[in-house]
Design a protein around this motif. Structure first.
Motif, PDB file in Angstrom:
ATOM      1  N   HIS A   1       0.833  -1.194   0.000  1.00 28.69           N
ATOM      2  CA  HIS A   1       0.000   0.000   0.000  1.00 28.69           C
ATOM      3  C   HIS A   1       0.870   1.248   0.000  1.00 28.69           C
ATOM      4  O   HIS A   1       2.049   1.197   0.338  1.00 28.69           O
ATOM      5  CB  HIS A   1      -0.925   0.014   1.219  1.00 28.69           C
ATOM      6  CG  HIS A   1      -0.217  -0.234   2.510  1.00 28.69           C
ATOM      7  ND1 HIS A   1       0.427   0.752   3.221  1.00 28.69           N
ATOM      8  CD2 HIS A   1      -0.037  -1.379   3.215  1.00 28.69           C
ATOM      9  CE1 HIS A   1       0.963   0.232   4.302  1.00 28.69           C
ATOM     10  NE2 HIS A   1       0.697  -1.067   4.325  1.00 28.69           N
TER      11      HIS A   1
ATOM     12  N   LEU B   1      -2.337   7.778   0.783  1.00 29.16           N
ATOM     13  CA  LEU B   1      -3.344   8.355  -0.095  1.00 29.16           C
ATOM     14  C   LEU B   1      -2.866   9.675  -0.701  1.00 29.16           C
ATOM     15  O   LEU B   1      -3.255  10.035  -1.808  1.00 29.16           O
ATOM     16  CB  LEU B   1      -4.641   8.554   0.688  1.00 29.16           C
ATOM     17  CG  LEU B   1      -5.911   8.789  -0.079  1.00 29.16           C
ATOM     18  CD1 LEU B   1      -6.158   7.681  -1.088  1.00 29.16           C
ATOM     19  CD2 LEU B   1      -7.083   8.890   0.855  1.00 29.16           C
TER      20      LEU B   1
ATOM     21  N   GLU C   1     -12.221  12.916  -4.588  1.00 32.72           N
ATOM     22  CA  GLU C   1     -12.813  12.249  -3.427  1.00 32.72           C
ATOM     23  C   GLU C   1     -14.045  11.438  -3.829  1.00 32.72           C
ATOM     24  O   GLU C   1     -14.257  10.329  -3.332  1.00 32.72           O
ATOM     25  CB  GLU C   1     -13.172  13.272  -2.354  1.00 32.72           C
ATOM     26  CG  GLU C   1     -11.971  13.859  -1.649  1.00 32.72           C
ATOM     27  CD  GLU C   1     -12.323  14.980  -0.691  1.00 32.72           C
ATOM     28  OE1 GLU C   1     -13.528  15.249  -0.488  1.00 32.72           O
ATOM     29  OE2 GLU C   1     -11.383  15.582  -0.151  1.00 32.72           O
TER      30      GLU C   1
ATOM     31  N   THR D   1     -14.083   2.673  -3.885  1.00 27.75           N
ATOM     32  CA  THR D   1     -14.178   1.916  -2.639  1.00 27.75           C
ATOM     33  C   THR D   1     -15.502   1.150  -2.588  1.00 27.75           C
ATOM     34  O   THR D   1     -15.538  -0.006  -2.163  1.00 27.75           O
ATOM     35  CB  THR D   1     -14.061   2.855  -1.424  1.00 27.75           C
ATOM     36  OG1 THR D   1     -12.851   3.602  -1.540  1.00 27.75           O
ATOM     37  CG2 THR D   1     -14.028   2.081  -0.135  1.00 27.75           C
TER      38      THR D   1
ATOM     39  N   ILE E   1      -8.994   1.300   1.249  1.00 24.70           N
ATOM     40  CA  ILE E   1      -8.400   2.436   1.959  1.00 24.70           C
ATOM     41  C   ILE E   1      -8.482   2.135   3.451  1.00 24.70           C
ATOM     42  O   ILE E   1      -9.570   1.956   3.989  1.00 24.70           O
ATOM     43  CB  ILE E   1      -9.131   3.740   1.625  1.00 24.70           C
ATOM     44  CG1 ILE E   1      -9.035   4.034   0.131  1.00 24.70           C
ATOM     45  CG2 ILE E   1      -8.547   4.899   2.436  1.00 24.70           C
ATOM     46  CD1 ILE E   1      -9.812   5.239  -0.335  1.00 24.70           C
ATOM     47  N   LEU E   2      -7.313   2.070   4.079  1.00 25.67           N
ATOM     48  CA  LEU E   2      -7.240   1.747   5.498  1.00 25.67           C
ATOM     49  C   LEU E   2      -6.317   2.722   6.215  1.00 25.67           C
ATOM     50  O   LEU E   2      -5.321   3.168   5.643  1.00 25.67           O
ATOM     51  CB  LEU E   2      -6.685   0.330   5.695  1.00 25.67           C
ATOM     52  CG  LEU E   2      -7.536  -0.827   5.213  1.00 25.67           C
ATOM     53  CD1 LEU E   2      -6.751  -2.119   5.303  1.00 25.67           C
ATOM     54  CD2 LEU E   2      -8.798  -0.935   6.031  1.00 25.67           C
ATOM     55  N   PRO E   3      -6.611   3.036   7.480  1.00 27.43           N
ATOM     56  CA  PRO E   3      -5.667   3.843   8.262  1.00 27.43           C
ATOM     57  C   PRO E   3      -4.487   2.972   8.691  1.00 27.43           C
ATOM     58  O   PRO E   3      -4.674   1.852   9.164  1.00 27.43           O
ATOM     59  CB  PRO E   3      -6.500   4.294   9.463  1.00 27.43           C
ATOM     60  CG  PRO E   3      -7.590   3.299   9.577  1.00 27.43           C
ATOM     61  CD  PRO E   3      -7.847   2.769   8.206  1.00 27.43           C
ATOM     62  N   LYS E   4      -3.289   3.464   8.471  1.00 29.18           N
ATOM     63  CA  LYS E   4      -2.077   2.732   8.841  1.00 29.18           C
ATOM     64  C   LYS E   4      -1.210   3.617   9.724  1.00 29.18           C
ATOM     65  O   LYS E   4      -1.140   4.833   9.532  1.00 29.18           O
ATOM     66  CB  LYS E   4      -1.269   2.334   7.597  1.00 29.18           C
ATOM     67  CG  LYS E   4      -1.982   1.394   6.660  1.00 29.18           C
ATOM     68  CD  LYS E   4      -2.041   0.013   7.227  1.00 29.18           C
ATOM     69  CE  LYS E   4      -2.680  -0.937   6.237  1.00 29.18           C
ATOM     70  NZ  LYS E   4      -2.675  -2.297   6.707  1.00 29.18           N
TER      71      LYS E   4
ATOM     72  N   ASP F   1      -2.072   7.632   8.987  1.00 26.72           N
ATOM     73  CA  ASP F   1      -2.463   8.150   7.672  1.00 26.72           C
ATOM     74  C   ASP F   1      -3.295   7.098   6.952  1.00 26.72           C
ATOM     75  O   ASP F   1      -3.167   5.900   7.206  1.00 26.72           O
ATOM     76  CB  ASP F   1      -1.231   8.455   6.820  1.00 26.72           C
ATOM     77  CG  ASP F   1      -0.463   9.668   7.301  1.00 26.72           C
ATOM     78  OD1 ASP F   1      -1.080  10.543   7.934  1.00 26.72           O
ATOM     79  OD2 ASP F   1       0.752   9.736   7.041  1.00 26.72           O
ATOM     80  N   ASP F   2      -4.132   7.556   6.023  1.00 33.42           N
ATOM     81  CA  ASP F   2      -4.883   6.637   5.176  1.00 33.42           C
ATOM     82  C   ASP F   2      -3.978   6.136   4.065  1.00 33.42           C
ATOM     83  O   ASP F   2      -3.280   6.924   3.422  1.00 33.42           O
ATOM     84  CB  ASP F   2      -6.110   7.327   4.578  1.00 33.42           C
ATOM     85  CG  ASP F   2      -7.214   7.528   5.598  1.00 33.42           C
ATOM     86  OD1 ASP F   2      -7.264   6.755   6.571  1.00 33.42           O
ATOM     87  OD2 ASP F   2      -8.027   8.449   5.410  1.00 33.42           O
ATOM     88  N   HIS F   3      -3.986   4.825   3.837  1.00 31.25           N
ATOM     89  CA  HIS F   3      -3.210   4.205   2.776  1.00 31.25           C
ATOM     90  C   HIS F   3      -4.166   3.498   1.836  1.00 31.25           C
ATOM     91  O   HIS F   3      -5.247   3.073   2.220  1.00 31.25           O
ATOM     92  CB  HIS F   3      -2.203   3.209   3.359  1.00 31.25           C
ATOM     93  CG  HIS F   3      -1.022   3.869   3.983  1.00 31.25           C
ATOM     94  ND1 HIS F   3       0.263   3.431   3.781  1.00 31.25           N
ATOM     95  CD2 HIS F   3      -0.906   4.930   4.802  1.00 31.25           C
ATOM     96  CE1 HIS F   3       1.104   4.188   4.443  1.00 31.25           C
ATOM     97  NE2 HIS F   3       0.407   5.110   5.083  1.00 31.25           N
ATOM     98  N   ILE F   4      -3.734   3.356   0.585  1.00 32.03           N
ATOM     99  CA  ILE F   4      -4.591   2.783  -0.452  1.00 32.03           C
ATOM    100  C   ILE F   4      -3.862   1.643  -1.144  1.00 32.03           C
ATOM    101  O   ILE F   4      -2.642   1.682  -1.295  1.00 32.03           O
ATOM    102  CB  ILE F   4      -4.999   3.881  -1.468  1.00 32.03           C
ATOM    103  CG1 ILE F   4      -6.029   3.357  -2.458  1.00 32.03           C
ATOM    104  CG2 ILE F   4      -3.798   4.453  -2.178  1.00 32.03           C
ATOM    105  CD1 ILE F   4      -6.635   4.436  -3.334  1.00 32.03           C
TER     106      ILE F   4
END
Length: 92
Positions: free
Chosen positions: A25, A28, A49, A56, A63-66, A73-76
């Motif tokens: 990932h 974002l 957005e 999604t 998209i997950l928070p990491k 941060d949000d990662h994709i």
């Protein structure tokens, strides 16, 4: 609506080119940086957005928070279970 479709294709092509599938990932923010300049104003960000939300909802991206060194941060990443659907979407 056609512009949202082109943004979706740009995002997917960027992630495929960078080989961001499954557990791999990226932040974002990197997706926003790779887009052309006219998508970086307020109206363009709303469009991006909206495209990300639709991707999604289609389960094409995850998209997950990491946790990072500076917080969360949000990662994709691309959904590796939807490879054939993603390729069909890009060809259409």
């Amino acid at each position: 609506m056609e512009e949202v479709e082109s943004v979706k294709k740009l995002i997917l092509q960027r992630l495929i080119r960078s080989n961001i599938w499954g557990g791999k990932h990226i932040p974002l923010n990197f997706v926003y940086k790779c887009l052309p300049g006219h998508y970086k104003n307020n109206q363009g960000k709303k469009l991006v957005e909206k495209a990300l939300k639709e991707l999604t909802n289609l389960s094409f991206v995850i998209i997950l928070p990491k946790k990072t060194g500076k917080g969360v941060d949000d990662h994709i990443s691309l959904n590796s279970r939807k490879v054939s659907e993603i390729k069909q979407f890009l060809e259409s």
